[in-house]
Design an enzyme around this catalytic site. Sequence first.
Site, PDB file in Angstrom:
ATOM      1  N   SER A   1      10.559  31.952  10.402  1.00 35.06           N
ATOM      2  CA  SER A   1       9.826  32.557  11.512  1.00 35.06           C
ATOM      3  C   SER A   1      10.699  33.583  12.242  1.00 35.06           C
ATOM      4  CB  SER A   1       9.312  31.457  12.446  1.00 35.06           C
ATOM      5  OG  SER A   1       8.298  31.953  13.285  1.00 35.06           O
TER       6      SER A   1
ATOM      7  N   ASP B   1       3.762  31.230   8.144  1.00 31.06           N
ATOM      8  CA  ASP B   1       4.945  30.738   8.859  1.00 31.06           C
ATOM      9  C   ASP B   1       5.627  29.569   8.144  1.00 31.06           C
ATOM     10  OD1 ASP B   1       6.745  29.668  10.843  1.00 31.06           O
ATOM     11  OD2 ASP B   1       5.586  30.771  12.337  1.00 31.06           O
TER      12      ASP B   1
END
Length: 602
Positions: free
Chosen positions: A43, A191
């Site tokens: 991320s 993600d």
Amino acid sequence: MRPNRKTVGLALSGGGANGIAQIGVLKALEEERVPVDDIAGTSIGALVGGLYSSGYSAAELDSLARALPWEKLTSISNETPRTNSYLEQKAIRDRASIAIRFEKFKLVVPKSLSAAQPLTRTIDLLVLNAPYHTGSSFADLPVSFRAVTTDLLSGRRVTLTSGPLSEAMRASSTVPILNQPIERGGRKLADGGLVANLPVDELEKAGANYKVAVDTHGRMYTNSSDIDVPWKAADQAMTILTQGQYPQQLEQADLVIAPDLENHKATDFSGIPALIATGYAKGRLLAPVIKRSIQIEPKHDFPLSGYRKSIEGIPATAGYLEQFRTANAIVRRGTQVKKILHELLETGLFSRAWTRLDKQAQTAIFVLEPLPHLERIELIGGPAKAISRKEIDTAFTPIIGKLYTNEVATGALEKLIRMYRKHGYSLVQIERCLVDGTTLTVRLSPGKIEQIDIEQDKGLTKPLPIKREMAIDTTKAFRNSEAKKTINNLYGTGVFNRVSIGTETPQPQSKLFSNTLMVQLDEKPATVLRLGVRYDETSNAQLLLDFMNENVHGTGNSIGIWTKIGQKNNQLNLEYNQPRIGHTPLTMFTRLFFDQHDIETR
């Protein structure tokens, strides 16, 4: 023989805005001269780690973090910037607030709330302008890099170690539902925090001997009133999902650096300087621990008691006098072979060092290859007159006529490339360095784009409306401004959800520096129905209906009908809009309309 130490890997966690603290950690490690060999990021950690691996210094990342418009980059708005739109496009988009798209008259359900074009554009341009580029494998970068993502189709972890760097960074930071997944190789990537928010185990796969976990994950919201918008709900869900992963990952780390973020929320991008300072403070505190822990004492060393020691390989000239004195002092006081060699190499003054031992004669000859004494720099290739002679001399001042180390020499070459980047030359790279006597010849690549590959996900748009928006001059060195203009032009047509540009391809390349520009276009379904309601004192309540084909036969032209129905005003319009006539800047708009007004007279 090389200096003996453990390789160091950093696992940079997710955590939204809190991940900005990782920049402070990197600053502290740089100042304390802690080497970083591998980075695995998830991320925001993939964004920070990817840029750092491609040559951005911690100080440069600090400046970027303070300057970037985080609110805009994290916005879920899909509107084309008005400055990039034609007059009639602006008028059409102002009519209604709800847009429903159709593909072959079938309703298209949006994959997400946003295609994240502002973030895509920003990361693409930063990677293009990075000091280092990769042919395909992220192991080619100064710091080996791995980006952790989640395949939404299988639910499994997918670690990206090659291909377009910008795409890998964006895939790892794509929040499901909020942002459109990245499609690669039949997978839908999002993600990495869903499966490994703190990817310490990836450092084991990368071969790092000493694993450092940099944990900046977000804290949960504790008040129901705090979860007032969709992205905060998504952040809370991500935080809950990551809680169970941490114990196992933390156990695999040799050291954990957890900046004191207190209750700072992952969605709060205010207070950037304070976040960086928090990471810096914790990094400075623990950096000495890393330095001590990565040292390796030589095993099975050979004692030199009773041996006559001497040095060979250093020229007996004035230019090498300081190197000889330094080496002589180390060799004279040393008592063991490997330890002496390690100390010699740690000075950074020698490219190679080895020993010839004669046990019968009891002699130890230390053969050294010193860094060359330089008096002159010559540049070959590169764009003509891109930077001045004064700038070139400034870059190489630390190594001309002076004693210098490997680190200083690398810094001089990097400074040269940074000067080209500062002037907007994104693809100029060093192809080769050659020393002849006291002259260093640096050969530069021309920095030109030789081929442009366009990749469309649906194949709706024809080549002409795409190529006419390209601002790339293949006869000259590629400029970062050309990339910006190309992205803005293509996205400004309104027919694309997302426009991405880069020079790294998914397939391995035969040479390190690619001269192929990849343009990836995520196309919108052409048919759109816009709905809206308007009220004003003159016309009272009005219903707005707008049915358009915004990419007629792939030309980028639009045709449609829209109506405004109200108590005092009714309109019916048939429109045709041609935003560009051929390759010219001319536009054409025509309209057939019916307009009825009820006028009160007293």
